[in-house]
Design a protein around this motif. Sequence first.
Motif, mmCIF file in Angstrom:
data_model
loop_
_atom_site.group_PDB
_atom_site.id
_atom_site.type_symbol
_atom_site.label_atom_id
_atom_site.label_comp_id
_atom_site.label_asym_id
_atom_site.label_seq_id
_atom_site.Cartn_x
_atom_site.Cartn_y
_atom_site.Cartn_z
ATOM 1 N N ALA A 135 0.326 2.034 2.326
ATOM 2 C CA ALA A 135 0.246 0.571 2.425
ATOM 3 C C ALA A 135 1.531 -0.018 2.985
ATOM 4 N N THR A 136 2.655 0.572 2.621
ATOM 5 C CA THR A 136 3.944 0.127 3.158
ATOM 6 C C THR A 136 3.980 0.260 4.675
ATOM 7 N N VAL A 137 3.428 1.369 5.181
ATOM 8 C CA VAL A 137 3.400 1.590 6.630
ATOM 9 C C VAL A 137 2.461 0.599 7.305
ATOM 10 N N VAL A 138 1.276 0.413 6.743
ATOM 11 C CA VAL A 138 0.276 -0.465 7.358
ATOM 12 C C VAL A 138 0.805 -1.887 7.452
ATOM 13 N N ARG A 139 1.518 -2.327 6.429
ATOM 14 C CA ARG A 139 2.043 -3.695 6.442
ATOM 15 C C ARG A 139 3.011 -3.916 7.603
ATOM 16 N N GLN A 140 3.725 -2.861 8.027
ATOM 17 C CA GLN A 140 4.724 -3.028 9.083
ATOM 18 C C GLN A 140 4.210 -2.667 10.470
ATOM 19 N N ALA A 141 3.042 -2.020 10.526
ATOM 20 C CA ALA A 141 2.473 -1.654 11.827
ATOM 21 C C ALA A 141 1.871 -2.880 12.506
ATOM 22 N N THR A 142 1.695 -2.766 13.811
ATOM 23 C CA THR A 142 1.046 -3.833 14.572
ATOM 24 C C THR A 142 -0.451 -3.550 14.620
ATOM 25 N N VAL A 143 -1.235 -4.463 14.065
ATOM 26 C CA VAL A 143 -2.689 -4.290 14.020
ATOM 27 C C VAL A 143 -3.335 -5.473 14.720
ATOM 28 N N THR A 144 -4.105 -5.171 15.756
ATOM 29 C CA THR A 144 -4.828 -6.212 16.488
ATOM 30 C C THR A 144 -6.310 -5.866 16.511
ATOM 31 N N ASP A 145 -7.139 -6.885 16.743
ATOM 32 C CA ASP A 145 -8.569 -6.611 16.883
ATOM 33 C C ASP A 145 -8.884 -6.320 18.344
ATOM 34 N N ALA A 146 -10.145 -6.021 18.616
ATOM 35 C CA ALA A 146 -10.538 -5.627 19.970
ATOM 36 C C ALA A 146 -10.291 -6.732 20.992
#
Length: 466
Positions: free
Chosen positions: A415-426
Motif C-alpha cells: 500500500a505504501t508503494v501504491v500510494r506513491q506510484a503514478t496511477v492513471t485511467d485509460a
Amino acid sequence: MKSTVEHLSPTRVRINVEVPFDELKPNFDRAYRKLAQQIRVPGFRPGKAPAKVIESRIGRAPILDEVVNEAIPTKYMEAVTSSEVRAIGQPEFADIKIEDGDVVAFSAEVDIRPDITIPSFGELSVSVDDLELTDEEVDEQLDELRARFGTLTGADRPAETGDFVSIDLAATVDGEEVADAQTSGLSYEVGSGNLIEGIDDAIVGASAGENRVFTTKLLAGDHAGKDAEVTVIVQTVKVRELPEPDDEFAQLASEFDTIDELRADLRERLTRVKKMQQGVQARDKVLDALLETTEVPLPEAVVNAEVESRKHDAVHAFDHDEARFAEFLESEGKTQEDFDADVRADAEKSVKTQLILDSIAEAENVGVNDNELTERIIYQAQRYGISPDEYVRRAQESGQLGAIFADVRRGKALATVVRQATVTDASGNAVDLEELFGRDEPVAADAPEEVAPEGESETAEGAVNK
C-alpha cells in the motif's frame, strides 16, 4: 561464544560457531535433571541422583548428546541475531565438533534474504480501466433487488432460461452409478451455471415430467475428470414474477420513499465498487511493475520448499491419489511437465514478491499494530467459518501466527508503494486511491487504524500470495 559468517552466494551463508564449555553449564544442569528422571539409581529417589552418579551409570556420551542437541539450535539463533543475518528457511547443521571440557563447534548453512535495490516508488507508473457506470448496470442491480421480492408461479410450458425448476439427477460412469451424483427435488435456476456443465442446454425446452440425457465431465469425487452420462428429470417448471419498479417497491425494499432515490443509492454503491476494482487493479499492476523492474536473487531452498508445498496442496485435493491427479491433468490438457513448470513459475513469483515486500517494509519502517492483526484474524476466521479464538489456536499449533503477521506487514508495504506510484485511467486522468490506500505518508507500527482501511488486508493478501 564466537561466530563468523561466510557469504556463499547472495542468498546463502555459512555461520561458524564456537561455544566454550563454561557457557554450557545451564545446558548440562538441565541434561542431568532430565536424565535423572529417566533412570533408576539404587539408594536415590527418582530425579535426585547426583550428576557424577548419573554419569558413572550411563557414561559421558549420552550427556554430551543431550547438551549438544539442546545447545546447537539456541546458539545458532544467538549467532543469527548477533550477526544480523536475515535468515529464511531452515538451517543445515554440519561439522559438529565436541572437545569435551573445552569447546563445542558447528557450522550452519542457511538461506538469507538478499540485498535488493528497490526502484523509486514515484517512478512507477501504471494505467487502469476507466471508471464507467451505465444505466444498464444500475438496472441490473435493481432487477436483482426485485428478484429477492419475486414470487414463483407454475408455468404450463417448457422450461426457459431464467425459470426455476425442480429436478432429479442421476449419473453413470462406464455403466456404473455414481452415488455422489444422485439427488432428487433439487431447485435450480435455469441458466445460472451453478451446476454441472451441459445441464442448462439439457433443461431448456423440457416440460414437467420429461427427462433428458447428456454427457459431461465430472469435476469432483472419485470419478473426477471422467465423462459421465447424466439423466435429468424435470419435475416442475416455475417462472419468477418480479414486482413493479415503482415507489411502492422502493418503500418495501429499502429505506427510500421513491424509486428515483433507490436508483440513486444503487448508482452510488456501484460507483464505490468500481472505485474498489480500480484500486485492486492498481495494486496488482504496481506489484507487477515492481517485479519487472527489480532484480532479486532467489534462494533455491526456499523456492524448492514453496514448490513442494504447492504440489502437496494440489495432490491433497485428490486424497494424494497420483493416478487421479494425472487423470485430472489430462482432462485439463496438461502434462505433468506442464504442471511442474507452472508450479515452479508461481513459486518463484511468490518468493520474489515476499522478498521485495519484506525489503520495502524494512526500509519504510512498516509495522503492524494489534488492531490490524486482529482484523486479519477475524477476517480469516470468517472465511473458514470458525471463531477467531479457534483460528488463533489452529494457527499457533501449526506455527502460522508469524506468517499472518508477515502477510499484513507485506500488504501495508505494498500500500505504501501504491500510494506513491503514478496511477492513471485509460483516458489519462489521475486516479485518486486515497479512499482505499490512505494518505501518502509513512506507515508506522503505531499508525492509526485508518492508515490501513477496511479491506486492505484482504487485497494485500491476494497480491502477496498469488
